[in-house]
Design a protein around this motif. Sequence first.
Motif, short mmCIF file in Angstrom:
data_model
loop_
_atom_site.label_atom_id
_atom_site.label_comp_id
_atom_site.label_asym_id
_atom_site.label_seq_id
_atom_site.Cartn_x
_atom_site.Cartn_y
_atom_site.Cartn_z
N SER A 31 0.87 -1.03 -0.11
CA SER A 31 -0.02 0.18 -0.01
C SER A 31 0.76 1.22 -0.07
O SER A 31 0.17 2.32 0.00
CB SER A 31 -0.84 0.03 1.14
N TYR A 32 2.10 1.11 -0.20
CA TYR A 32 2.99 2.35 -0.09
C TYR A 32 3.73 2.48 -1.62
O TYR A 32 4.01 1.49 -2.09
CB TYR A 32 4.28 2.03 0.85
N THR A 33 3.84 3.55 -2.00
CA THR A 33 4.67 3.85 -2.80
C THR A 33 6.14 3.61 -2.69
O THR A 33 6.50 3.87 -1.42
CB THR A 33 4.80 5.32 -3.47
N MET A 34 7.14 3.01 -3.35
CA MET A 34 8.33 2.45 -3.07
C MET A 34 9.56 3.24 -3.94
O MET A 34 8.99 3.64 -5.11
CB MET A 34 8.26 1.05 -3.23
N GLY A 50 11.14 5.63 -8.45
CA GLY A 50 10.18 5.37 -7.81
C GLY A 50 9.09 4.83 -8.47
O GLY A 50 8.84 4.60 -9.57
N ILE A 51 8.09 4.20 -7.64
CA ILE A 51 6.91 3.22 -8.24
C ILE A 51 5.72 3.67 -7.24
O ILE A 51 5.75 3.63 -6.30
CB ILE A 51 7.32 1.89 -8.64
N VAL A 93 25.97 1.64 -2.67
CA VAL A 93 25.14 0.74 -2.21
C VAL A 93 23.67 1.28 -2.52
O VAL A 93 23.41 2.34 -2.37
CB VAL A 93 25.36 0.92 -0.77
N TYR A 94 22.83 0.10 -2.91
CA TYR A 94 21.48 0.54 -3.28
C TYR A 94 20.40 -0.01 -2.29
O TYR A 94 20.53 -1.03 -1.79
CB TYR A 94 21.13 -0.24 -4.64
N TYR A 95 19.67 0.93 -2.00
CA TYR A 95 18.77 0.66 -0.98
C TYR A 95 17.28 0.68 -1.46
O TYR A 95 17.11 1.97 -2.45
CB TYR A 95 18.78 1.69 0.23
N CYS A 96 16.38 0.05 -1.06
CA CYS A 96 14.74 0.24 -1.22
C CYS A 96 14.34 1.07 -0.07
O CYS A 96 14.67 0.70 1.23
CB CYS A 96 13.94 -0.77 -1.76
N ALA A 97 12.99 1.71 -0.18
CA ALA A 97 12.49 2.26 0.83
C ALA A 97 11.00 2.67 0.43
O ALA A 97 10.62 3.01 -0.70
CB ALA A 97 13.03 3.54 1.45
N PRO A 98 9.98 2.60 1.44
CA PRO A 98 8.85 3.11 1.18
C PRO A 98 8.65 4.68 1.16
O PRO A 98 9.65 5.10 1.88
CB PRO A 98 7.94 2.68 2.38
N THR A 99 8.04 5.39 0.26
CA THR A 99 8.14 6.71 0.20
C THR A 99 6.77 7.49 0.47
O THR A 99 5.97 6.93 0.71
CB THR A 99 8.60 7.13 -1.37
N MET A 100 6.96 8.73 0.36
CA MET A 100 5.87 9.70 1.00
C MET A 100 4.50 9.26 0.38
O MET A 100 3.56 8.98 0.84
CB MET A 100 6.35 11.16 0.94
N SER A 101 4.64 9.58 -1.05
CA SER A 101 3.26 9.41 -2.12
C SER A 101 4.05 9.30 -3.40
O SER A 101 4.91 9.66 -3.77
CB SER A 101 2.48 10.42 -1.64
N PRO A 107 12.10 9.56 1.02
CA PRO A 107 11.88 8.17 1.93
C PRO A 107 11.34 8.46 3.30
O PRO A 107 11.25 9.40 3.82
CB PRO A 107 13.37 8.01 1.86
N LEU A 108 10.53 7.37 3.65
CA LEU A 108 9.77 7.50 4.90
C LEU A 108 10.74 7.13 6.23
O LEU A 108 10.60 7.34 7.29
CB LEU A 108 8.72 6.48 4.99
N GLY A 109 12.01 6.78 5.81
CA GLY A 109 12.99 6.33 6.82
C GLY A 109 13.01 5.07 7.15
O GLY A 109 13.74 4.87 8.21
N PHE A 110 12.54 4.14 6.48
CA PHE A 110 12.55 2.71 6.84
C PHE A 110 13.58 2.00 5.61
O PHE A 110 13.03 2.04 4.69
CB PHE A 110 11.00 1.96 6.74
N TRP A 111 14.78 1.65 6.18
CA TRP A 111 15.57 1.04 5.35
C TRP A 111 15.93 -0.19 5.51
O TRP A 111 15.81 -1.06 6.54
CB TRP A 111 16.91 1.92 5.31
N GLY A 112 16.22 -1.09 4.45
CA GLY A 112 17.02 -2.28 4.80
C GLY A 112 18.58 -2.14 4.96
O GLY A 112 19.16 -0.91 4.75
N GLN A 113 19.34 -3.44 4.55
CA GLN A 113 20.91 -3.10 4.97
C GLN A 113 21.52 -2.61 3.38
O GLN A 113 22.72 -2.31 3.70
CB GLN A 113 21.54 -4.46 5.25
N GLY A 114 20.90 -2.63 2.48
CA GLY A 114 21.38 -2.09 1.06
C GLY A 114 22.02 -3.48 0.52
O GLY A 114 22.36 -4.51 0.89
#
Length: 121
Positions: A31-34, A50-51, A93-101, A107-114
Amino acid sequence: QEQLEESGGGLVQPGGSLRLSCAASGRTFSSYTMGWFRQAAEKGRYFVAGISVNGAGTYYATSVKGRFTISRDNAKNTVYLQMNSLKPEDTAVYYCAPTMSYGDYRPLGFWGQGTQVTVSS
């Protein structure tokens, strides 16, 4: 536990391709843009692609437009980044994250390890 896990990075020669994956667990991000972001050594973290929630809308940084493709499979809770015609300056280093809209890919500030991508001959 909520988690994002990026994978698929590696060493590739200039002009080569890689496909990155970002798998979410413990929480659905459907339910998040990513977005995908990258951080080169001793530099900041910058937006790459972004998607939208349903995958119909995509947006790219100018530096990767025409070479990278972002996609998602909400059934698998996974986001992908297909990277073609890679250049040494794509090394990061590439990271994915949920984004605002949609249209606001902060980014909403929730990250993986990359996952590390190195483009070198």
